[in-house]
Structure formats: C-alpha cells, structure tokens
Design a protein around this motif. Structure first.
Motif, PDB file in Angstrom:
ATOM      1  N   VAL A  34     128.374  49.493  68.199  1.00 24.09           N
ATOM      2  CA  VAL A  34     127.785  48.493  68.953  1.00 24.09           C
ATOM      3  C   VAL A  34     127.908  48.749  70.136  1.00 24.09           C
ATOM      4  N   ALA A  45     122.926  43.612  60.472  1.00 24.96           N
ATOM      5  CA  ALA A  45     122.942  44.161  61.529  1.00 24.96           C
ATOM      6  C   ALA A  45     122.058  45.709  61.709  1.00 24.96           C
ATOM      7  N   ALA A  52     118.401  46.494  63.048  1.00 25.44           N
ATOM      8  CA  ALA A  52     118.194  48.005  63.963  1.00 25.44           C
ATOM      9  C   ALA A  52     117.800  49.236  63.253  1.00 25.44           C
ATOM     10  N   PHE A 106     133.156  45.711  62.696  1.00 27.77           N
ATOM     11  CA  PHE A 106     131.975  45.346  63.068  1.00 27.77           C
ATOM     12  C   PHE A 106     132.466  43.896  64.313  1.00 27.77           C
ATOM     13  N   GLU A 121     126.858  40.984  57.093  1.00 26.00           N
ATOM     14  CA  GLU A 121     126.748  40.602  58.540  1.00 26.00           C
ATOM     15  C   GLU A 121     126.484  42.325  59.160  1.00 26.00           C
ATOM     16  N   VAL A 122     127.283  43.230  58.189  1.00 23.71           N
ATOM     17  CA  VAL A 122     127.252  44.504  58.715  1.00 23.71           C
ATOM     18  C   VAL A 122     125.992  44.957  58.122  1.00 23.71           C
ATOM     19  N   THR A 135     131.300  43.570  68.121  1.00 22.63           N
ATOM     20  CA  THR A 135     130.187  41.867  68.282  1.00 22.63           C
ATOM     21  C   THR A 135     131.226  40.942  69.792  1.00 22.63           C
ATOM     22  N   LYS A 142     124.396  43.705  71.082  1.00 25.26           N
ATOM     23  CA  LYS A 142     125.291  43.848  70.286  1.00 25.26           C
ATOM     24  C   LYS A 142     124.389  44.068  68.998  1.00 25.26           C
ATOM     25  N   GLY A 143     123.818  44.890  69.491  1.00 21.55           N
ATOM     26  CA  GLY A 143     122.658  45.507  67.854  1.00 21.55           C
ATOM     27  C   GLY A 143     123.649  46.855  67.734  1.00 21.55           C
ATOM     28  N   LEU A 144     123.329  47.180  66.497  1.00 23.26           N
ATOM     29  CA  LEU A 144     124.311  48.465  65.982  1.00 23.26           C
ATOM     30  C   LEU A 144     122.731  49.811  66.835  1.00 23.26           C
TER      31      LEU A 144
END
Length: 229
Positions: free
Chosen positions: A143, A111, A115, A212, A107-108, A216, A148-150
């Motif tokens: 975040v 992301a 990004a 993270f 998941e990280v 989120t 919700k993006g980095l």
C-alpha cells in the motif's frame, strides 16, 4: 545473562503444510538455518552496539540509511540482517495450506482492480517483478502511504519497502515473495517462474486481507510477538 533481543518466530503450520508447492525440506532449511542466521547476526550486532536495542525491528528497517538513528559502522549489518529477519517473519505469515486459500476480500479485490485492472493483471505484474529481480531479492505487493493504493515493486538482497531511504518504491507490504535461490532451488532448480506461479497456491489471503486493512490505516503489519525485539 539477558535473553537475546531477537528470536526465531515459530511457524503456524508444519514444514510439510505447503506441499506439493513448497517442499518440507526447503521450508525446514529456510526457517531453521537461513532465517535463524539473520536472527543470530542481529543479536550479535546488538552486543556490539547496544543503542540498537532502543528500536524495534520495524523501526530498525524504517531507519536503514539514516545514520542519525543507526551508526554507519553497523548499518550494512542491520540492513542485511534486520531486513532478513523482518522479511522472513513477514513471509511465513503470508503462506498457508493450499486448502486454506480463501482468496482476497472484497476490499482487497476492489483495490487490486483499481490499481491493476484485474486480479490476473496484478498477478502478471507481480510475477514479472519476481522473475525480473536479478540475482537475489524479493517481490512485494503493498500500500502506497500517500495514495493508499496498491503498488508492486521488487527489492534486492534483504531490502524491503519499509526502507524508505534506500528503495525505489516505498510502501507498506501486504504480500511478499522470497526469490533467493535458497527459497526454491531444491525443488525447482533454475525454474524460478514455476516457483513463482505455484506460490499463488499457498498464499494466506486471510492475513493479506488483514494486512491491507492495517496498511490503509498507515500501520505496518504486526508479524512478530510484542514487543518486536
């Protein structure tokens, strides 16, 4: 006499655990002297202004700049020392033994790719933010609350991205790096970029992955025992 409102959190590893990348002497001084000073200063300011006791450490950081929540008389003290206490409490949790460095979760990583294009590009942008912070401060991966993006940012002194009223790019941090000289000078002297590069060898990705997931959902990472005061 009541117990102090704030206390120095214990580390979950030995001071030597981050060797050779961050030395035991630096860790000992950084934790027991520098961080503890912020704790002591927060306890002192709470003696001066007891209204601060109604806010936990996260909220104190979020309310920096808001004089309806924190008196102007103590704002700078709270900003510097409440920031210093939260920043360091968070920092210790994103560090870990080099052998325990498991890397970002799927998941990280997804992301990061979304990004920044790739992990390497994220790392380069983070390193540039850390190296380019003039004087003392911090670099952050966090975040963005809306997208919700980095995002990557840096802050001066003991500011952090929770201080929405005073920072350029608010976010919920999931990774941070202290670039004050006290964090690295004994080992690296003026070679901040070398310290920054070696930092990646001791990132505790298990906690970053957890932070993270929390961020989120709009939750600030829990880095202190409950209650936060």
């Amino acid at each position: 006499m009541s117990a102090p409102a704030f206390s120095l959190p214990a580390l979950h590893y030995d001071y030597s655990a981050l060797e050779p990348h961050i030395d035991a002497t630096t860790m000992t001084i950084h934790h027991t002297k520098h961080h503890n000073t912020y704790v002591n200063n927060m306890n002192a300011v709470c003696q001066k202004d007891a209204s601060l006791l109604s806010l936990d450490l996260v909220v104190l950081n979020q309310k920096v700049g808001d004089t309806s929540a924190i008196s102007a008389d103590v704002m700078t003290t709270v900003r510097n020392n409440g920031g210093g206490h939260w920043n360091h409490s968070f920092f210790w949790t994103v560090l870990g033994k080099p052998a325990d460095n498991n890397g970002p979760s799927a998941e990280v990583k997804g992301a990061i790719d979304a990004a920044f294009g790739s992990f390497d590009q994220m790392q380069s942008a983070f390193n540039a933010a850390a190296a380019g912070r003039f004087g003392s401060g911090w670099a952050w991966l966090g975040v963005d609350a809306a997208s919700k993006g980095l995002v990557i940012t840096s802050t001066p002194n003991q500011d952090n991205p929770l201080m929405t009223a005073v920072v350029d790019k608010p976010c919920i941090p999931i990774l941070g790096l202290d670039v004050w000289e006290h964090a690295y000078y004994l080992k690296y002297q003026n070679k901040r970029p070398e310290y920054i590069q070696n930092f990646w060898q001791v990132v505790n990705w298990d906690n970053v992955n957890k932070y993270f997931a929390e961020a989120t959902q709009g939750h600030v990472p829990s880095v202190l025992p409950k209650p936060a005061l």
